[in-house]
Design a protein around this motif. Sequence first.
Motif, mmCIF file in Angstrom:
data_model
loop_
_atom_site.group_PDB
_atom_site.id
_atom_site.type_symbol
_atom_site.label_atom_id
_atom_site.label_comp_id
_atom_site.label_asym_id
_atom_site.label_seq_id
_atom_site.Cartn_x
_atom_site.Cartn_y
_atom_site.Cartn_z
ATOM 1 N N PHE A 86 0.821 -1.211 0.000
ATOM 2 C CA PHE A 86 0.000 0.000 0.000
ATOM 3 C C PHE A 86 0.857 1.263 0.000
ATOM 4 C CE2 PHE A 86 -2.320 -3.391 2.092
ATOM 5 C CZ PHE A 86 -3.464 -3.424 1.323
ATOM 6 N N LEU A 87 2.111 1.100 0.392
ATOM 7 C CA LEU A 87 3.031 2.231 0.461
ATOM 8 C C LEU A 87 4.001 2.253 -0.715
ATOM 9 C CD1 LEU A 87 3.809 1.961 4.276
ATOM 10 C CD2 LEU A 87 2.211 3.527 3.152
ATOM 11 N N GLY A 88 3.790 1.350 -1.672
ATOM 12 C CA GLY A 88 4.665 1.293 -2.835
ATOM 13 C C GLY A 88 6.015 0.670 -2.533
ATOM 14 N N LEU A 89 6.082 -0.143 -1.475
ATOM 15 C CA LEU A 89 7.322 -0.807 -1.083
ATOM 16 C C LEU A 89 7.232 -2.294 -1.386
ATOM 17 C CD1 LEU A 89 7.600 0.844 2.444
ATOM 18 C CD2 LEU A 89 8.732 1.587 0.344
ATOM 19 N N LYS A 90 8.363 -2.949 -1.470
ATOM 20 C CA LYS A 90 8.369 -4.403 -1.638
ATOM 21 C C LYS A 90 8.127 -5.041 -0.285
ATOM 22 C CE LYS A 90 11.436 -4.364 -5.566
ATOM 23 N NZ LYS A 90 12.709 -4.795 -6.123
ATOM 24 N N GLY A 91 7.205 -5.996 -0.225
ATOM 25 C CA GLY A 91 6.852 -6.657 1.030
ATOM 26 C C GLY A 91 7.773 -7.767 1.414
#
Length: 91
Positions: A86-91
Amino acid sequence: MIRAASSGTVTFAGEEPKRFGRLVIIDHGNGWQSAYGHLSRITVKKGDPITTGERLGLAGQAGDADRPELHFEIRHDGEAVDPAPFLGLKG
């Protein structure tokens, strides 16, 4: 300063004695919520409508935090989910 990740309505703003100390929870609709814990100060109240980026409070060392920090959580249907997508980061 802690700001809302998305718009919604404050469903909780106060002390959560078990872990997070001062906590704000925002309902974003469709089962989605965001939670912001360990705040030193809360600047919103239950029922407040919130816009994306609106100030919720100040980071702090409340609850079980041993240093100033923010606990940020995304929940869907009451279950915590990885906020990275949701934050545009890789999980």
